[in-house]
Design a protein around this motif. Structure first.
Motif, PDB file in Angstrom:
ATOM      1  N   LYS A 165       0.824  -1.313   0.098  1.00 51.56           N
ATOM      2  CA  LYS A 165       0.124   0.055   0.035  1.00 51.56           C
ATOM      3  C   LYS A 165       0.851   1.310   0.003  1.00 51.56           C
ATOM      4  N   VAL A 166       0.484   2.278  -0.711  1.00 53.53           N
ATOM      5  CA  VAL A 166       1.108   3.544  -0.808  1.00 53.53           C
ATOM      6  C   VAL A 166       0.605   4.590   0.460  1.00 53.53           C
ATOM      7  N   GLY A 167       1.364   4.821   1.497  1.00 55.36           N
ATOM      8  CA  GLY A 167       0.796   5.667   2.630  1.00 55.36           C
ATOM      9  C   GLY A 167      -0.419   5.690   2.792  1.00 55.36           C
ATOM     10  N   PHE A 168      -1.308   6.894   2.900  1.00 53.99           N
ATOM     11  CA  PHE A 168      -2.650   6.732   3.282  1.00 53.99           C
ATOM     12  C   PHE A 168      -3.356   6.556   2.023  1.00 53.99           C
ATOM     13  N   HIS A 169      -2.967   6.475   0.921  1.00 57.04           N
ATOM     14  CA  HIS A 169      -3.809   6.140  -0.337  1.00 57.04           C
ATOM     15  C   HIS A 169      -4.284   5.047  -0.442  1.00 57.04           C
ATOM     16  N   SER A 170      -5.264   4.607  -0.032  1.00 54.24           N
ATOM     17  CA  SER A 170      -6.265   3.268  -0.229  1.00 54.24           C
ATOM     18  C   SER A 170      -6.457   2.924  -1.581  1.00 54.24           C
ATOM     19  N   ASP A 171      -6.515   3.613  -2.566  1.00 55.30           N
ATOM     20  CA  ASP A 171      -6.599   3.224  -3.819  1.00 55.30           C
ATOM     21  C   ASP A 171      -5.438   3.004  -4.629  1.00 55.30           C
ATOM     22  N   THR A 172      -4.310   3.194  -4.084  1.00 53.78           N
ATOM     23  CA  THR A 172      -3.096   3.155  -4.750  1.00 53.78           C
ATOM     24  C   THR A 172      -2.149   1.895  -4.163  1.00 53.78           C
ATOM     25  N   VAL A 173      -1.434   0.872  -5.023  1.00 53.26           N
ATOM     26  CA  VAL A 173      -0.514   0.140  -4.504  1.00 53.26           C
ATOM     27  C   VAL A 173       0.751  -0.104  -5.432  1.00 53.26           C
ATOM     28  N   ILE A 174       1.828  -0.428  -4.871  1.00 50.64           N
ATOM     29  CA  ILE A 174       2.702  -1.050  -5.767  1.00 50.64           C
ATOM     30  C   ILE A 174       2.881  -2.637  -5.742  1.00 50.64           C
ATOM     31  N   VAL A 175       2.725  -3.070  -6.994  1.00 51.49           N
ATOM     32  CA  VAL A 175       2.733  -4.566  -7.197  1.00 51.49           C
ATOM     33  C   VAL A 175       4.023  -5.016  -7.746  1.00 51.49           C
ATOM     34  N   ARG A 176       4.798  -5.711  -6.897  1.00 49.03           N
ATOM     35  CA  ARG A 176       5.996  -6.217  -7.370  1.00 49.03           C
ATOM     36  C   ARG A 176       5.914  -7.567  -7.876  1.00 49.03           C
ATOM     37  N   ILE A 177       6.560  -7.922  -9.049  1.00 49.78           N
ATOM     38  CA  ILE A 177       6.463  -9.366  -9.420  1.00 49.78           C
ATOM     39  C   ILE A 177       7.978  -9.964  -9.593  1.00 49.78           C
ATOM     40  N   ASP A 178       8.100 -10.900  -8.665  1.00 51.10           N
ATOM     41  CA  ASP A 178       9.496 -11.708  -8.561  1.00 51.10           C
ATOM     42  C   ASP A 178       9.382 -13.096  -9.070  1.00 51.10           C
ATOM     43  N   GLY A 179      10.067 -13.180 -10.343  1.00 54.29           N
ATOM     44  CA  GLY A 179      10.209 -14.417 -10.883  1.00 54.29           C
ATOM     45  C   GLY A 179       9.471 -14.359 -12.200  1.00 54.29           C
ATOM     46  N   PRO A 180       9.251 -15.684 -12.960  1.00 56.26           N
ATOM     47  CA  PRO A 180       8.618 -15.582 -14.160  1.00 56.26           C
ATOM     48  C   PRO A 180       7.070 -15.597 -13.933  1.00 56.26           C
ATOM     49  N   LEU A 181       6.496 -14.820 -14.800  1.00 55.36           N
ATOM     50  CA  LEU A 181       4.903 -14.672 -14.748  1.00 55.36           C
ATOM     51  C   LEU A 181       4.550 -15.622 -16.171  1.00 55.36           C
ATOM     52  N   ASP A 182       4.532 -16.950 -15.980  1.00 49.30           N
ATOM     53  CA  ASP A 182       4.072 -17.738 -16.847  1.00 49.30           C
ATOM     54  C   ASP A 182       2.674 -18.076 -16.854  1.00 49.30           C
ATOM     55  N   THR A 183       1.995 -18.998 -17.355  1.00 49.49           N
ATOM     56  CA  THR A 183       0.713 -19.206 -17.531  1.00 49.49           C
ATOM     57  C   THR A 183      -0.095 -19.521 -16.422  1.00 49.49           C
ATOM     58  N   VAL A 184       0.571 -20.325 -15.523  1.00 52.58           N
ATOM     59  CA  VAL A 184      -0.131 -20.643 -13.912  1.00 52.58           C
ATOM     60  C   VAL A 184       0.135 -19.270 -13.472  1.00 52.58           C
ATOM     61  N   ALA A 185       1.277 -18.802 -13.025  1.00 52.60           N
ATOM     62  CA  ALA A 185       1.447 -17.608 -12.220  1.00 52.60           C
ATOM     63  C   ALA A 185       0.726 -16.313 -12.753  1.00 52.60           C
ATOM     64  N   SER A 186       0.409 -16.316 -14.194  1.00 52.37           N
ATOM     65  CA  SER A 186      -0.702 -15.207 -14.768  1.00 52.37           C
ATOM     66  C   SER A 186      -2.035 -15.431 -14.153  1.00 52.37           C
ATOM     67  N   TYR A 187      -2.503 -16.457 -13.929  1.00 50.41           N
ATOM     68  CA  TYR A 187      -3.791 -16.843 -13.621  1.00 50.41           C
ATOM     69  C   TYR A 187      -3.785 -16.293 -11.923  1.00 50.41           C
ATOM     70  N   ASN A 188      -3.092 -16.551 -11.271  1.00 50.16           N
ATOM     71  CA  ASN A 188      -2.867 -15.953  -9.624  1.00 50.16           C
ATOM     72  C   ASN A 188      -2.693 -14.628  -9.642  1.00 50.16           C
ATOM     73  N   PHE A 189      -1.975 -14.174 -10.650  1.00 49.60           N
ATOM     74  CA  PHE A 189      -1.763 -12.677 -10.636  1.00 49.60           C
ATOM     75  C   PHE A 189      -2.993 -11.988 -10.964  1.00 49.60           C
ATOM     76  N   GLN A 190      -3.606 -12.309 -12.157  1.00 48.03           N
ATOM     77  CA  GLN A 190      -4.935 -11.811 -12.334  1.00 48.03           C
ATOM     78  C   GLN A 190      -6.068 -11.986 -11.317  1.00 48.03           C
ATOM     79  N   GLU A 191      -6.070 -13.153 -10.750  1.00 52.12           N
ATOM     80  CA  GLU A 191      -7.009 -13.032  -9.534  1.00 52.12           C
ATOM     81  C   GLU A 191      -6.706 -11.867  -8.405  1.00 52.12           C
ATOM     82  N   LYS A 192      -5.540 -11.900  -8.082  1.00 56.41           N
ATOM     83  CA  LYS A 192      -4.944 -10.950  -7.139  1.00 56.41           C
ATOM     84  C   LYS A 192      -5.171  -9.547  -7.596  1.00 56.41           C
ATOM     85  N   MET A 193      -5.227  -9.112  -8.710  1.00 57.90           N
ATOM     86  CA  MET A 193      -5.436  -7.932  -9.333  1.00 57.90           C
ATOM     87  C   MET A 193      -6.727  -7.658  -9.275  1.00 57.90           C
TER      88      MET A 193
END
Length: 121
Positions: free
Chosen positions: A10-38
């Protein structure tokens, strides 16, 4: 097989703003998990995303395919997405498929945050 870690900060007091960091490969399986999280973040009221790709090892077509659809959802919520710390190889790929016409790319997360919080630094 390498596992991907998706960190949300989360970014400070801005509840509508986040930094999302992706560590590793965003392959097909990870993409599904990433999309769900987003999607969960969007449903919780987050609509401004800085996506830090500093530790992205690889992105599949499934991973790339998440972002254009996300663009529509973000426009409806007056939000946005900015990529930060993108390797030259990934920038070239994003340019080839037109993602750079939809989303800005900035050199650092601080520069990317200025897209949403221009009065803070």
């Amino acid at each position: 097989m390498n596992r991907v870690d998706i960190h949300v900060e989360k970014v400070g007091f801005h509840s509508d703003t986040v930094i999302v960091r992706i560590d590793g490969p965003l392959d097909t399986v990870a993409s599904y998990n990433f999309q769900e999280k987003m999607e969960r973040l969007l449903q919780s009221g987050v609509c401004k995303f800085v996506v830090n790709l500093e530790h992205l090892e690889y992105i599949s077509s499934a991973g790339i395919g998440i972002f254009p659809g996300l663009s529509q959802d973000l426009k409806q919520k007056n939000g946005g997405l900015v990529f930060a710390n993108v390797s030259p190889k990934i920038v070239k790929l994003f340019e080839m498929i037109g993602l750079t016409t939809i989303f800005p790319i900035r050199g650092t997360t601080e520069e990317a945050l200025k897209e949403f919080l221009p009065d803070e630094s």
